[in-house]
Design a protein around this motif. Structure first.
Motif, PDB file in Angstrom:
ATOM      1  N   PHE A  81       5.184  52.400  10.622  1.00 44.06           N
ATOM      2  CA  PHE A  81       6.603  52.038  10.649  1.00 44.06           C
ATOM      3  C   PHE A  81       7.015  51.364  11.961  1.00 44.06           C
ATOM      4  CE2 PHE A  81       6.748  54.751   6.918  1.00 44.06           C
ATOM      5  CZ  PHE A  81       7.576  54.007   6.099  1.00 44.06           C
ATOM      6  N   ARG A  82       6.205  51.474  12.994  1.00 47.15           N
ATOM      7  CA  ARG A  82       6.470  50.720  14.234  1.00 47.15           C
ATOM      8  C   ARG A  82       6.384  49.214  13.995  1.00 47.15           C
ATOM      9  NH1 ARG A  82       3.102  54.720  17.870  1.00 47.15           N
ATOM     10  NH2 ARG A  82       4.809  55.999  18.633  1.00 47.15           N
ATOM     11  N   GLN A  83       5.672  48.816  12.971  1.00 45.72           N
ATOM     12  CA  GLN A  83       5.527  47.385  12.667  1.00 45.72           C
ATOM     13  C   GLN A  83       6.872  46.768  12.272  1.00 45.72           C
ATOM     14  OE1 GLN A  83       2.548  46.322  13.622  1.00 45.72           O
ATOM     15  NE2 GLN A  83       2.104  48.484  13.901  1.00 45.72           N
ATOM     16  N   ILE A  84       7.752  47.581  11.719  1.00 43.59           N
ATOM     17  CA  ILE A  84       9.093  47.102  11.357  1.00 43.59           C
ATOM     18  C   ILE A  84       9.813  46.630  12.615  1.00 43.59           C
ATOM     19  CG2 ILE A  84      11.335  47.749  10.389  1.00 43.59           C
ATOM     20  CD1 ILE A  84       9.743  49.973   8.839  1.00 43.59           C
ATOM     21  N   GLN A  85       9.740  47.442  13.658  1.00 40.92           N
ATOM     22  CA  GLN A  85      10.360  47.074  14.926  1.00 40.92           C
ATOM     23  C   GLN A  85       9.655  45.890  15.561  1.00 40.92           C
ATOM     24  OE1 GLN A  85      10.440  50.589  17.387  1.00 40.92           O
ATOM     25  NE2 GLN A  85      12.580  50.248  17.878  1.00 40.92           N
ATOM     26  N   ALA A  89      11.759  43.379  11.280  1.00 40.77           N
ATOM     27  CA  ALA A  89      11.820  43.213   9.824  1.00 40.77           C
ATOM     28  C   ALA A  89      13.068  43.862   9.241  1.00 40.77           C
ATOM     29  CB  ALA A  89      10.572  43.810   9.185  1.00 40.77           C
ATOM     30  N   ARG A  90      13.563  43.262   8.174  1.00 41.33           N
ATOM     31  CA  ARG A  90      14.749  43.748   7.466  1.00 41.33           C
ATOM     32  C   ARG A  90      14.313  44.382   6.145  1.00 41.33           C
ATOM     33  NH1 ARG A  90      17.419  43.537  11.665  1.00 41.33           N
ATOM     34  NH2 ARG A  90      18.330  41.613  12.386  1.00 41.33           N
ATOM     35  N   PHE A  91      14.794  45.584   5.899  1.00 39.58           N
ATOM     36  CA  PHE A  91      14.488  46.303   4.667  1.00 39.58           C
ATOM     37  C   PHE A  91      15.052  45.546   3.475  1.00 39.58           C
ATOM     38  CE2 PHE A  91      15.766  49.394   1.416  1.00 39.58           C
ATOM     39  CZ  PHE A  91      14.533  49.956   1.127  1.00 39.58           C
ATOM     40  N   TYR A 103       7.537  50.391   0.467  1.00 36.23           N
ATOM     41  CA  TYR A 103       8.697  49.855   1.179  1.00 36.23           C
ATOM     42  C   TYR A 103       8.437  48.377   1.435  1.00 36.23           C
ATOM     43  CZ  TYR A 103       9.622  54.777   2.051  1.00 36.23           C
ATOM     44  OH  TYR A 103       9.849  56.120   1.902  1.00 36.23           O
ATOM     45  N   TYR A 104       9.433  47.549   1.134  1.00 37.86           N
ATOM     46  CA  TYR A 104       9.286  46.103   1.277  1.00 37.86           C
ATOM     47  C   TYR A 104      10.312  45.561   2.269  1.00 37.86           C
ATOM     48  CZ  TYR A 104       6.523  46.695  -2.940  1.00 37.86           C
ATOM     49  OH  TYR A 104       5.580  47.098  -3.850  1.00 37.86           O
ATOM     50  N   PHE A 105       9.846  44.678   3.148  1.00 38.17           N
ATOM     51  CA  PHE A 105      10.668  44.126   4.215  1.00 38.17           C
ATOM     52  C   PHE A 105      10.461  42.618   4.304  1.00 38.17           C
ATOM     53  CE2 PHE A 105       9.454  48.411   5.196  1.00 38.17           C
ATOM     54  CZ  PHE A 105      10.584  48.987   5.742  1.00 38.17           C
ATOM     55  N   TYR A 106      11.334  41.974   5.074  1.00 32.11           N
ATOM     56  CA  TYR A 106      11.155  40.556   5.391  1.00 32.11           C
ATOM     57  C   TYR A 106      11.343  40.355   6.889  1.00 32.11           C
ATOM     58  CZ  TYR A 106      11.548  35.597   5.859  1.00 32.11           C
ATOM     59  OH  TYR A 106      11.326  34.315   6.270  1.00 32.11           O
ATOM     60  N   SER A 107      10.454  39.568   7.484  1.00 33.75           N
ATOM     61  CA  SER A 107      10.543  39.215   8.900  1.00 33.75           C
ATOM     62  C   SER A 107      10.349  37.719   9.060  1.00 33.75           C
ATOM     63  CB  SER A 107       9.468  39.939   9.710  1.00 33.75           C
ATOM     64  OG  SER A 107       9.404  39.407  11.020  1.00 33.75           O
ATOM     65  N   GLN A 108      11.200  37.101   9.845  1.00 32.82           N
ATOM     66  CA  GLN A 108      11.038  35.677  10.156  1.00 32.82           C
ATOM     67  C   GLN A 108       9.842  35.443  11.068  1.00 32.82           C
ATOM     68  OE1 GLN A 108      14.809  34.334  11.711  1.00 32.82           O
ATOM     69  NE2 GLN A 108      15.692  34.153   9.671  1.00 32.82           N
ATOM     70  N   GLN A 109       9.326  36.477  11.683  1.00 31.62           N
ATOM     71  CA  GLN A 109       8.209  36.345  12.612  1.00 31.62           C
ATOM     72  C   GLN A 109       6.848  36.298  11.930  1.00 31.62           C
ATOM     73  OE1 GLN A 109       8.499  39.288  15.735  1.00 31.62           O
ATOM     74  NE2 GLN A 109      10.726  39.070  15.801  1.00 31.62           N
ATOM     75  N   LEU A 110       6.791  36.672  10.663  1.00 31.40           N
ATOM     76  CA  LEU A 110       5.530  36.632   9.928  1.00 31.40           C
ATOM     77  C   LEU A 110       5.426  35.306   9.183  1.00 31.40           C
ATOM     78  CD1 LEU A 110       5.503  40.311   8.704  1.00 31.40           C
ATOM     79  CD2 LEU A 110       3.998  39.287  10.416  1.00 31.40           C
ATOM     80  N   ILE A 121       9.749  38.732   0.443  1.00 29.23           N
ATOM     81  CA  ILE A 121       9.232  39.795   1.303  1.00 29.23           C
ATOM     82  C   ILE A 121       7.938  39.322   1.977  1.00 29.23           C
ATOM     83  CG2 ILE A 121      10.264  41.646  -0.052  1.00 29.23           C
ATOM     84  CD1 ILE A 121       6.720  41.715  -0.221  1.00 29.23           C
ATOM     85  N   ASN A 122       7.630  39.909   3.122  1.00 29.50           N
ATOM     86  CA  ASN A 122       6.363  39.605   3.778  1.00 29.50           C
ATOM     87  C   ASN A 122       5.823  40.767   4.619  1.00 29.50           C
ATOM     88  OD1 ASN A 122       8.103  39.401   5.942  1.00 29.50           O
ATOM     89  ND2 ASN A 122       7.640  37.275   6.400  1.00 29.50           N
TER      90      ASN A 122
END
Length: 143
Positions: A81-85, A89-91, A103-110, A121-122
């Motif tokens: 879950f540290r990867q979210i920070q 990433a946004r849930f 759990y699915y998230f999206y990050s502009q950094q990936l 999602i990514n």
């Protein structure tokens, strides 16, 4: 002659820049995991799956020509879950399939993403009783 050297310098600079970018993309997305899985050829369940130990993960990833995703298994939920920070990433949503919470998230950094039911999602985190796996853009195969 000056134009020739300028052209040569430009070509060498471009090659060096592309090589650095290629190498940087091959760095592990998820650090300090127990095991890694890499996906190639497809960003779907049709992907070729390549497993690696933590010790060999970076060189295995570097050797994959058409990398389409990566996942890592952690012993503790907090590590995954540290990867979210890390990726800001946004849930997006959560689902339960049997004994697995997804759990699915999206990050502009990936760098890549997929759509599930129209939601982009990514970053995917799968929690089981005895392990937790984090992947991008999705986790495929047994986890």
């Amino acid at each position: 002659m000056k134009n020739f050297f300028m052209l040569l310098f430009s070509i060498l600079f471009t090659i060096a820049s592309l090589s650095i970018m290629h190498y940087m993309q091959k760095d592990l997305l998820f650090k300090n995991a127990m095991r890694y899985t890499f996906y190639s050829q497809s960003a779907s369940s049709q992907a070729q799956i390549i497993s690696a130990t933590a010790q060999d993960a970076k060189k295995v990833k570097y050797a994959i020509a058409n990398l389409t995703g990566e996942s890592a298994e952690y012993p503790y939920a907090i590590d995954a879950f540290r990867q979210i920070q890390k990726y800001n990433a946004r849930f997006k949503f959560m689902e339960v399939c049997g004994d697995i919470q997804n759990y699915y998230f999206y990050s502009q950094q990936l760098y890549s993403a997929v759509k599930i039911n129209g939601i982009t999602i990514n970053l995917h985190i799968a929690v089981k009783m005895d392990s937790i796996t984090v992947g991008s853009p999705l986790i495929f195969g047994g986890f």
